[in-house]
Design an enzyme around this catalytic site. Structure first.
Site, short mmCIF file in Angstrom:
data_model
loop_
_atom_site.label_atom_id
_atom_site.label_comp_id
_atom_site.label_asym_id
_atom_site.label_seq_id
_atom_site.Cartn_x
_atom_site.Cartn_y
_atom_site.Cartn_z
N GLU A 146 0.78 -1.38 -0.08
CA GLU A 146 0.05 0.22 -0.11
C GLU A 146 0.87 1.30 -0.02
O GLU A 146 1.68 1.40 1.03
CB GLU A 146 -0.91 0.05 1.15
CG GLU A 146 -1.83 1.33 1.46
CD GLU A 146 -2.50 1.33 2.51
OE1 GLU A 146 -3.35 2.11 2.72
OE2 GLU A 146 -2.06 0.81 3.60
N GLU A 244 -11.56 2.15 6.96
CA GLU A 244 -10.39 2.31 7.71
C GLU A 244 -10.26 3.81 8.05
O GLU A 244 -9.56 4.56 7.54
CB GLU A 244 -9.10 2.13 6.93
CG GLU A 244 -7.99 1.94 8.04
CD GLU A 244 -6.62 1.81 7.52
OE1 GLU A 244 -5.79 1.17 7.92
OE2 GLU A 244 -6.57 2.50 6.20
#
Length: 262
Positions: A146, A244
């Site tokens: 990521e 998130e």
């Protein structure tokens, strides 16, 4: 709701007024059937699995151990000085992922600081994540990487999509995917939808939060999530979306209002 992306609750960032094991019940009460736990290692894997099973929840994502968070570590993959610790962390991640029935593991890049780590960061990172992808494949686990923006984690090694793609294209396992977080994408280069379309064949997971305050998707901020979720749905309605964002006592009306599902 058929043909819509499903949303997973991030149990490290949501319901934070509760201990981690109690957040499973809170997520289930809110309607969730999917959860992600970025850092599950504060509890034994069997306790987490028991909590998930009690509330009929499925784990969609965990992170590999990132090193000592309190000491400033944000992953180990780019740190030449931590090669042994990194390899050991993969064994722990595999143990937890298998115990939790989770098929995705995010390997964090880390923040190289020493001269030797900085000089060798990209080569070390590339070698380590490709090693992880191969190792995870043996256990039927998907390896995720990521890009994280330089404002949220200054000095983080993987901070753009070009470098992520360089590593993926060198990978021979076909088991290395991008975790595409719109909160970071907006702050790395904007063009969230266009970049997502360009990378669609390499994306293995989505995460979302509003910019700049990392709040819920229906709060005020830079990102028009009605548009973004339409884009996600049109590109790949099977992508799981991790919620998130930071909220101790969250409300999830936005999920239905934006035509998503639990």
């Amino acid at each position: 709701m058929s043909g819509t992306n499903r949303v997973a609750a991030n149990l490290n960032m949501l319901f934070t007024n509760l201990p981690l094991l109690q957040r499973y019940g809170a997520a289930a009460s809110a309607g969730f059937k999917l959860v992600e736990v970025s850092i599950p290692y504060t509890e034994p894997a069997e306790k987490l699995r028991e909590a998930a099973d009690e509330y009929h929840l499925k784990h969609t994502l965990i992170n590999a151990p990132p090193g000592n968070w309190d000491d400033g570590f944000r992953g180990l993959a780019s740190l030449k000085s931590a090669k042994k610790e990194f390899r050991k962390s993969l064994d722990t991640a595999i143990e937890y992922a298998k115990a939790l029935g989770c098929c995705r593991v995010h390997v964090m890049a880390g923040i190289p600081k020493s001269d030797d780590d900085l000089e060798n960061a990209h080569q070390t990172y590339s070698e380590n994540v490709r090693f992880a992808a191969e190792k995870f494949k043996e256990h039927k686990l998907i390896c995720l990487i990521e890009p994280i923006n330089k404002y949220t984690i200054p000095g983080y090694h993987l901070n753009n999509y070009e470098d992520a793609m360089d590593v993926i294209q060198m990978d021979q396992s076909n088991n290395l995917k991008i975790q595409y977080d719109t909160f970071h994408a907006q702050q790395i280069n904007g063009q969230i939808g266009a970049i997502m379309r360009k990378l669609k064949d390499y994306i293995g997971y989505i995460q979302v939060a509003q910019v700049p305050n990392r709040g819920a998707c229906d709060t005020r901020g830079e990102i028009d999530y009605h548009f973004i979720f339409d884009e996600i749905r049109s590109i790949n309605p099977s992508w799981v979306i991790g919620a998130e964002y930071l909220d101790a006592k969250p409300s999830f009306n936005w999920i239905e209002n934006m035509s998503l599902s639990f």
